[in-house]
Design a protein around this motif. Sequence first.
Motif, PDB file in Angstrom:
ATOM      1  N   THR A  27       0.894  -1.222   0.042  1.00  0.00           N
ATOM      2  CA  THR A  27       0.046  -0.101  -0.148  1.00  0.00           C
ATOM      3  C   THR A  27       0.842   1.355   0.131  1.00  0.00           C
ATOM      4  OG1 THR A  27      -0.190  -0.044   2.155  1.00  0.00           O
ATOM      5  CG2 THR A  27      -1.773  -1.060   1.095  1.00  0.00           C
ATOM      6  N   PRO A  28       0.453   2.275  -0.580  1.00  0.00           N
ATOM      7  CA  PRO A  28      -0.845   2.408  -0.824  1.00  0.00           C
ATOM      8  C   PRO A  28      -1.171   1.734  -2.402  1.00  0.00           C
ATOM      9  CG  PRO A  28       0.271   4.374  -1.461  1.00  0.00           C
ATOM     10  CD  PRO A  28       1.062   3.739  -0.754  1.00  0.00           C
ATOM     11  N   GLY A  29      -2.126   0.978  -2.314  1.00  0.00           N
ATOM     12  CA  GLY A  29      -2.685   0.394  -3.400  1.00  0.00           C
ATOM     13  C   GLY A  29      -3.292   1.156  -4.466  1.00  0.00           C
ATOM     14  N   VAL A  30      -3.525   0.784  -5.438  1.00  0.00           N
ATOM     15  CA  VAL A  30      -4.316   1.541  -6.830  1.00  0.00           C
ATOM     16  C   VAL A  30      -5.735   0.776  -7.081  1.00  0.00           C
ATOM     17  CG1 VAL A  30      -4.195   2.596  -9.068  1.00  0.00           C
ATOM     18  CG2 VAL A  30      -2.207   2.330  -7.454  1.00  0.00           C
ATOM     19  N   VAL A  31      -6.695   1.798  -7.274  1.00  0.00           N
ATOM     20  CA  VAL A  31      -7.885   1.173  -7.752  1.00  0.00           C
ATOM     21  C   VAL A  31      -8.314   2.065  -8.913  1.00  0.00           C
ATOM     22  CG1 VAL A  31     -10.288   1.212  -6.920  1.00  0.00           C
ATOM     23  CG2 VAL A  31      -8.635   0.773  -5.329  1.00  0.00           C
ATOM     24  N   TRP A  32      -8.694   1.006 -10.012  1.00  0.00           N
ATOM     25  CA  TRP A  32      -8.916   1.694 -11.320  1.00  0.00           C
ATOM     26  C   TRP A  32     -10.350   1.749 -11.381  1.00  0.00           C
ATOM     27  CZ3 TRP A  32      -7.455   4.063 -15.315  1.00  0.00           C
ATOM     28  CH2 TRP A  32      -8.011   3.890 -16.556  1.00  0.00           C
ATOM     29  N   LEU A  33     -11.000   2.950 -11.940  1.00  0.00           N
ATOM     30  CA  LEU A  33     -12.274   3.196 -12.060  1.00  0.00           C
ATOM     31  C   LEU A  33     -12.424   3.632 -13.654  1.00  0.00           C
ATOM     32  CD1 LEU A  33     -12.851   5.085  -8.880  1.00  0.00           C
ATOM     33  CD2 LEU A  33     -14.031   2.638  -9.245  1.00  0.00           C
ATOM     34  N   GLY A  34     -13.096   2.854 -14.384  1.00  0.00           N
ATOM     35  CA  GLY A  34     -13.117   2.909 -15.949  1.00  0.00           C
ATOM     36  C   GLY A  34     -14.244   4.025 -16.251  1.00  0.00           C
ATOM     37  N   GLY A  35     -14.364   4.136 -17.724  1.00  0.00           N
ATOM     38  CA  GLY A  35     -15.327   5.155 -18.032  1.00  0.00           C
ATOM     39  C   GLY A  35     -16.596   4.615 -18.636  1.00  0.00           C
ATOM     40  N   TYR A  36     -17.771   5.168 -19.130  1.00  0.00           N
ATOM     41  CA  TYR A  36     -18.943   4.978 -19.655  1.00  0.00           C
ATOM     42  C   TYR A  36     -18.633   3.901 -20.622  1.00  0.00           C
ATOM     43  CZ  TYR A  36     -23.821   5.485 -20.660  1.00  0.00           C
ATOM     44  OH  TYR A  36     -25.186   5.488 -21.165  1.00  0.00           O
ATOM     45  N   ARG A  37     -19.073   2.806 -20.684  1.00  0.00           N
ATOM     46  CA  ARG A  37     -19.102   1.646 -21.674  1.00  0.00           C
ATOM     47  C   ARG A  37     -17.396   0.977 -21.614  1.00  0.00           C
ATOM     48  NH1 ARG A  37     -21.753   1.888 -27.149  1.00  0.00           N
ATOM     49  NH2 ARG A  37     -21.267  -0.042 -27.034  1.00  0.00           N
ATOM     50  N   SER A  38     -16.518   1.507 -21.050  1.00  0.00           N
ATOM     51  CA  SER A  38     -15.222   0.796 -21.194  1.00  0.00           C
ATOM     52  C   SER A  38     -15.053  -0.306 -20.161  1.00  0.00           C
ATOM     53  CB  SER A  38     -14.338   1.903 -20.754  1.00  0.00           C
ATOM     54  OG  SER A  38     -14.186   2.153 -19.164  1.00  0.00           O
ATOM     55  N   ASP A  39     -14.081  -1.157 -20.467  1.00  0.00           N
ATOM     56  CA  ASP A  39     -14.118  -2.196 -19.163  1.00  0.00           C
ATOM     57  C   ASP A  39     -12.626  -2.303 -18.660  1.00  0.00           C
ATOM     58  OD1 ASP A  39     -12.027  -3.705 -20.983  1.00  0.00           O
ATOM     59  OD2 ASP A  39     -13.708  -3.806 -22.416  1.00  0.00           O
ATOM     60  N   MET A  40     -12.383  -3.221 -17.922  1.00  0.00           N
ATOM     61  CA  MET A  40     -11.033  -3.137 -17.194  1.00  0.00           C
ATOM     62  C   MET A  40      -9.736  -3.528 -17.703  1.00  0.00           C
ATOM     63  SD  MET A  40     -11.735  -6.219 -14.276  1.00  0.00           S
ATOM     64  CE  MET A  40     -12.692  -7.615 -14.613  1.00  0.00           C
ATOM     65  N   LEU A  41     -10.173  -3.995 -19.152  1.00  0.00           N
ATOM     66  CA  LEU A  41      -8.704  -4.711 -19.797  1.00  0.00           C
ATOM     67  C   LEU A  41      -8.372  -3.883 -20.810  1.00  0.00           C
ATOM     68  CD1 LEU A  41     -10.154  -8.393 -20.172  1.00  0.00           C
ATOM     69  CD2 LEU A  41      -8.581  -7.447 -18.617  1.00  0.00           C
ATOM     70  N   GLY A  42      -8.822  -2.425 -20.715  1.00  0.00           N
ATOM     71  CA  GLY A  42      -8.354  -1.406 -21.635  1.00  0.00           C
ATOM     72  C   GLY A  42      -7.005  -1.045 -21.458  1.00  0.00           C
ATOM     73  N   THR A  43      -6.279  -0.318 -22.526  1.00  0.00           N
ATOM     74  CA  THR A  43      -4.953   0.058 -22.552  1.00  0.00           C
ATOM     75  C   THR A  43      -4.582   0.561 -21.471  1.00  0.00           C
ATOM     76  OG1 THR A  43      -4.988   0.237 -24.824  1.00  0.00           O
ATOM     77  CG2 THR A  43      -3.110   1.426 -23.682  1.00  0.00           C
ATOM     78  N   LYS A  44      -5.020   1.605 -20.449  1.00  0.00           N
ATOM     79  CA  LYS A  44      -4.684   2.192 -19.485  1.00  0.00           C
ATOM     80  C   LYS A  44      -4.728   1.427 -18.182  1.00  0.00           C
ATOM     81  CE  LYS A  44      -7.571   5.806 -20.174  1.00  0.00           C
ATOM     82  NZ  LYS A  44      -8.354   5.490 -21.348  1.00  0.00           N
ATOM     83  N   ALA A  45      -5.701   0.734 -18.050  1.00  0.00           N
ATOM     84  CA  ALA A  45      -5.851  -0.219 -16.813  1.00  0.00           C
ATOM     85  C   ALA A  45      -4.904  -1.421 -16.902  1.00  0.00           C
ATOM     86  CB  ALA A  45      -7.217  -1.073 -16.897  1.00  0.00           C
ATOM     87  N   GLU A  46      -4.467  -1.879 -18.079  1.00  0.00           N
ATOM     88  CA  GLU A  46      -3.418  -2.775 -18.389  1.00  0.00           C
ATOM     89  C   GLU A  46      -2.089  -2.277 -18.195  1.00  0.00           C
ATOM     90  OE1 GLU A  46      -4.281  -6.706 -20.240  1.00  0.00           O
ATOM     91  OE2 GLU A  46      -4.661  -5.913 -18.268  1.00  0.00           O
ATOM     92  N   THR A  47      -1.967  -1.020 -18.390  1.00  0.00           N
ATOM     93  CA  THR A  47      -0.470  -0.113 -18.170  1.00  0.00           C
ATOM     94  C   THR A  47      -0.222  -0.243 -16.705  1.00  0.00           C
ATOM     95  OG1 THR A  47      -0.797   0.869 -20.350  1.00  0.00           O
ATOM     96  CG2 THR A  47       0.670   1.657 -18.603  1.00  0.00           C
ATOM     97  N   LEU A  48      -1.408   0.194 -15.953  1.00  0.00           N
ATOM     98  CA  LEU A  48      -1.201   0.359 -14.551  1.00  0.00           C
ATOM     99  C   LEU A  48      -1.031  -0.954 -13.934  1.00  0.00           C
ATOM    100  CD1 LEU A  48      -3.814   3.291 -13.890  1.00  0.00           C
ATOM    101  CD2 LEU A  48      -1.376   3.495 -14.260  1.00  0.00           C
ATOM    102  N   ASP A  49      -1.645  -2.078 -14.403  1.00  0.00           N
ATOM    103  CA  ASP A  49      -1.583  -3.337 -13.595  1.00  0.00           C
ATOM    104  C   ASP A  49      -0.166  -3.828 -13.982  1.00  0.00           C
ATOM    105  OD1 ASP A  49      -2.643  -5.834 -12.747  1.00  0.00           O
ATOM    106  OD2 ASP A  49      -1.852  -6.750 -14.537  1.00  0.00           O
ATOM    107  N   ALA A  50       0.435  -3.592 -15.026  1.00  0.00           N
ATOM    108  CA  ALA A  50       1.982  -3.895 -15.305  1.00  0.00           C
ATOM    109  C   ALA A  50       2.737  -3.108 -14.530  1.00  0.00           C
ATOM    110  CB  ALA A  50       2.181  -3.613 -16.941  1.00  0.00           C
ATOM    111  N   TRP A  51       2.282  -1.944 -14.259  1.00  0.00           N
ATOM    112  CA  TRP A  51       3.243  -0.995 -13.427  1.00  0.00           C
ATOM    113  C   TRP A  51       3.157  -1.530 -11.742  1.00  0.00           C
ATOM    114  CZ3 TRP A  51       1.741   1.641  -8.946  1.00  0.00           C
ATOM    115  CH2 TRP A  51       2.689   2.560  -8.348  1.00  0.00           C
TER     116      TRP A  51
END
Length: 263
Positions: A27-51
């Motif tokens: 911690t601090p951990g990171v929590v991703w909150l996507g946009g309207y009609r997006s999903d958690m496997l998008g480019t930005k979320a995947e980039t943050l997961d890799a980080w």
Amino acid sequence: MSTTPAEPTFLTVDGDRIALRHRNGRTPGVVWLGGYRSDMLGTKAETLDAWAAGHGRAFTRHDYSGHGESGGAFADGTISRWLAQSLAVFRQRTVGPQILVGSSMGAWIALRMVQELHKAGEHERLAGLLLLAPAPDFTAELMEPQLDDAQRRDLAEKGYFEEHSEYSPEPNIYTRALFEDGRANRVMTGVVDTHCPVHILQGMDDPDVPYTHALKLVEHLPADDVTLSLVRDGDHRLSRPQDLAMIVSALEGLVARAAELQR
């Protein structure tokens, strides 16, 4: 090693089966909150997961009902419904302080989460906010003033209207319930006391959320702990390599700031 768990786990919230992926870490951990009609496997979320994987940092993301791998009908979704799901994931799948990263509508969800967590006495769970092309109050502030007669008629008679999407072959659907519920969840009506550092990234070539909306949002946030970065040629997605690098840099800055505040 893959940066993404092969399969999501699920959490049932008010009858909706919500898909989520969680990476254990510091911690601090990171929590991703996507946009309207997006999903958690998008480019930005995947980039943050890799980080997060590379830095041993906890990372949690989910799909709202009607989105991605979650159950439920998209047309049944409202800000209140998606907020409740996000709070449930936050409270049941994360521990310790977290940095909320909200993209577009996800920034609205993040700001409402801040309000609800403070109301519940859980302010210590918030270590920072990273808001990307934030669209709080978008139904009332950005859409309603632009509705044409046909759209207003469809809302009144059919309960929804459709609009061409620049990001999907399927049209966007906006319901009367979304607009009505959006008014009840407005955050840009007074000061939003985050009590944590906030960094906003906004493209100046964003065709969906004008950068003036981000400037207006800053007026509603505590001025002493808010950074606004305007990307002159940035669009709404902020998914180019240089945009992703800026997002990671901003997140690392919030992590460092959280460490300073804990000393």
